[in-house]
Design an enzyme around this catalytic site. Structure first.
Site, mmCIF file in Angstrom:
data_model
loop_
_atom_site.group_PDB
_atom_site.id
_atom_site.type_symbol
_atom_site.label_atom_id
_atom_site.label_comp_id
_atom_site.label_asym_id
_atom_site.label_seq_id
_atom_site.Cartn_x
_atom_site.Cartn_y
_atom_site.Cartn_z
ATOM 1 N N CYS A 7 -4.421 -3.104 3.304
ATOM 2 C CA CYS A 7 -4.703 -3.644 4.734
ATOM 3 C C CYS A 7 -5.620 -3.685 5.277
ATOM 4 O O CYS A 7 -6.186 -3.963 5.847
ATOM 5 C CB CYS A 7 -3.825 -1.714 4.735
ATOM 6 S SG CYS A 7 -2.773 -1.677 5.990
ATOM 7 N N GLU A 60 1.168 -1.529 0.136
ATOM 8 C CA GLU A 60 0.394 -0.184 -0.533
ATOM 9 C C GLU A 60 0.930 0.987 -0.520
ATOM 10 O O GLU A 60 2.158 0.900 0.743
ATOM 11 C CB GLU A 60 -0.843 0.111 1.009
ATOM 12 C CG GLU A 60 -2.153 1.256 1.897
ATOM 13 C CD GLU A 60 -2.374 1.088 2.673
ATOM 14 O OE1 GLU A 60 -3.865 2.043 2.826
ATOM 15 O OE2 GLU A 60 -1.882 0.302 4.003
ATOM 16 N N LYS A 95 -9.166 1.595 -2.060
ATOM 17 C CA LYS A 95 -9.912 1.142 -0.910
ATOM 18 C C LYS A 95 -10.900 1.499 0.289
ATOM 19 O O LYS A 95 -11.620 3.006 0.322
ATOM 20 C CB LYS A 95 -8.642 1.892 0.206
ATOM 21 C CG LYS A 95 -8.299 1.476 1.996
ATOM 22 C CD LYS A 95 -6.996 1.630 2.375
ATOM 23 C CE LYS A 95 -7.269 1.133 3.817
ATOM 24 N NZ LYS A 95 -5.677 1.571 4.555
#
Length: 268
Positions: free
Chosen positions: A144, A40, A108
């Site tokens: 993540c 990321e 995300k």
């Protein structure tokens, strides 16, 4: 399919980071990798002025990723930042094929507003799960903090994912490393699917910051939850094989996906 985990330190400077990507991708190609997974925020570490470094996906950093994939013939997934309409940025994982074509852009969905951090101050949330064809596999993308939300992984597997990739910048903290290892393995076990998770490690050449960088612990986990590869806490590139025949074998013996009660809980 051979996958590389590229566990990098990430600088505030995208130019430095692009050079690190190129070097890691060369190493991955040398080990026979067909797909490389980067962390990321590969473009610039958290704590940088993300609005200043964000650029359209066809900007200089994206073009550099595309060229690196094309030059090595290795598909890749890496984390970048793109401008969002409300003045924030999107935390986006982009995927490129071996000819340098962009085949995926996942924004995300779950933002890290936890444990003293407020990602949503500068990052706008995405709204769509993303599944893409990379290196001959159907690849679902999580980023993540998404790993804490099993419904996203399940939705990707229900749509046909052979492999889940997880670019991350998992920060250190109380029980955080234990959570990371447990959650990555759990997503593999409960979905009988391969998971390739790649994280950042701290950059010794960058100034200190309290913003997340990463603990490392990039892992390749098989559908039974066996950790096939664990890169520990230092920079490195490691390769392992994703075998979809093993996935079929595990699902034949452990058909938990077939036992889902969609009549009770819905599709996912």
């Amino acid at each position: 399919m051979r996958v590389a985990l590229c566990q990098l330190p990430v600088s505030p400077d995208p130019v430095i980071n692009l050079e690190r990507v190129r070097g890691a991708l060369d190493r991955a190609a040398g080990q026979g990798a067909e797909l490389a997974v980067f962390p990321e925020a590969t473009q610039a570490r958290f704590g940088t002025d993300l609005q200043a470094v964000a650029e359209p996906l066809d900007g200089p950093f994206g073009a550099g990723l595309a060229a690196a994939a094309r030059d090595t013939g290795v598909s890749l997934v890496a984390g970048v930042f793109e401008p969002a309409p409300d003045g924030r940025v999107y935390n986006t994982a982009v995927g490129y094929g071996p000819a340098g074509q962009r085949v995926a852009a996942y924004r995300k969905i779950h933002l890290f507003d936890s444990l003293g951090e407020t990602e949503s101050k500068v990052v706008a949330p995405g709204t769509e799960p993303v599944l893409a064809e990379l290196a001959g596999l159907r690849v679902g993308v999580l980023t993540c903090y998404d790993i804490r939300f099993p419904e996203l992984a399940r939705a990707l597997v229900a749509r046909g994912a052979d492999l889940l990739v997880v670019p991350a910048a998992w920060a250190a903290g109380l029980f955080k490393e234990e959570h990371w290892v447990t959650l990555v393995r759990a997503r593999a076990i409960e979905n009988t699917v391969w998971v390739a998770a790649a994280g950042q490690v701290p950059d010794p050449d960058s100034p200190p910051t309290r913003a997340p960088t990463g603990i490392g612990r990039s892992m390749l986990v098989d559908p039974m939850g066996t950790v096939r590869l664990d890169l520990g806490s230092f920079p490195g590139v490691g390769c392992g094989d994703v075998d979809v025949a093993l996935t079929a074998q595990v699902r034949d013996r452990l058909p938990c996906l077939e036992h889902r009660r969609e009549d009770v809980f819905g599709r996912y």
